[in-house]
Design a protein around this motif. Sequence first.
Motif, mmCIF file in Angstrom:
data_model
loop_
_atom_site.group_PDB
_atom_site.id
_atom_site.type_symbol
_atom_site.label_atom_id
_atom_site.label_comp_id
_atom_site.label_asym_id
_atom_site.label_seq_id
_atom_site.Cartn_x
_atom_site.Cartn_y
_atom_site.Cartn_z
ATOM 1 N N ALA A 43 0.823 -1.217 0.000
ATOM 2 C CA ALA A 43 0.000 0.000 0.000
ATOM 3 C C ALA A 43 0.859 1.270 0.000
ATOM 4 N N THR A 44 2.160 1.126 -0.036
ATOM 5 C CA THR A 44 3.061 2.284 -0.102
ATOM 6 C C THR A 44 3.236 2.648 -1.568
ATOM 7 N N LEU A 45 2.960 3.883 -1.900
ATOM 8 C CA LEU A 45 2.890 4.265 -3.310
ATOM 9 C C LEU A 45 4.267 4.630 -3.843
ATOM 10 N N GLY A 46 4.940 3.643 -4.360
ATOM 11 C CA GLY A 46 6.276 3.854 -4.917
ATOM 12 C C GLY A 46 6.844 2.503 -5.321
ATOM 13 N N THR A 47 8.112 2.487 -5.680
ATOM 14 C CA THR A 47 8.780 1.227 -6.013
ATOM 15 C C THR A 47 9.067 0.473 -4.718
ATOM 16 N N ARG A 48 8.794 -0.858 -4.729
ATOM 17 C CA ARG A 48 8.864 -1.619 -3.472
ATOM 18 C C ARG A 48 9.713 -2.870 -3.628
#
Length: 225
Positions: free
Chosen positions: A156-161
């Motif tokens: 749910a973290t909006l970025g590259t993971r």
Amino acid sequence: MTRTFEWQPISGCGYYSPGCTNCKTMRFAPQEARDRFVADGLVVMVGDDPIWSGEVRFDQARLEAIRQQSAGVLAYVCPHGDLFHEKIPDTWIDRVFELAEARDDMAFQFLTKRVDRQRHYVNRRYAGALAPSHFMFGASVERQREADERLPQLIATLGTRYVLVYPMLERITLRPFLRDRAIKFVLASDEPERIANEEWIRALATDCQEFRVPFSFGGALVGAQ
Ligand code: SF4
């Protein structure tokens, strides 16, 4: 080969989950660093064992050191601690992000066990848009329990993971989290004190292969996470 930089503007941490038991920074820091941690109140000695006190410190000179790095360098952000530790105020994290945002000619790898705070911070900072593309946000997990708790927050973290399985304490499946390219890559490793079973490693590699997510075991790990 990509050049790397350990960017440590904030020091100090505290036990969070079983992966912390042999925290490298806490237990295996060189004597000089350990003495500095003790003098700064970041570590207390319990017998011969150094234990994080739970205190944290901000170091302006170390923060500014990022300005001297060359283009193309990969920076590990607070690799010997946890940027999202409960005692670190948002204002300190803001300063780290401000300088990292300005260096879009570099790459920045964030890594935490406190994924809930990372998610809140990142999604709020970028107001629901994607974080800058030169940032990668990682979650460190050690057992299935931590994977199941932390990876929904990571996704749910909006970025590259990415995911770091370290130390690998049991067989872990990441299958529910590998769909739809939600995770860019998976790293894993073990500790000399807690060796991973080869079958666990093979199973995780197979999962990653099925979902075409790059996987590596035992590569260079930086920091305590
Ligand atoms: S630095 Fe990482 S491994 Fe060490 S105590 Fe903090 S969260 Fe745990």
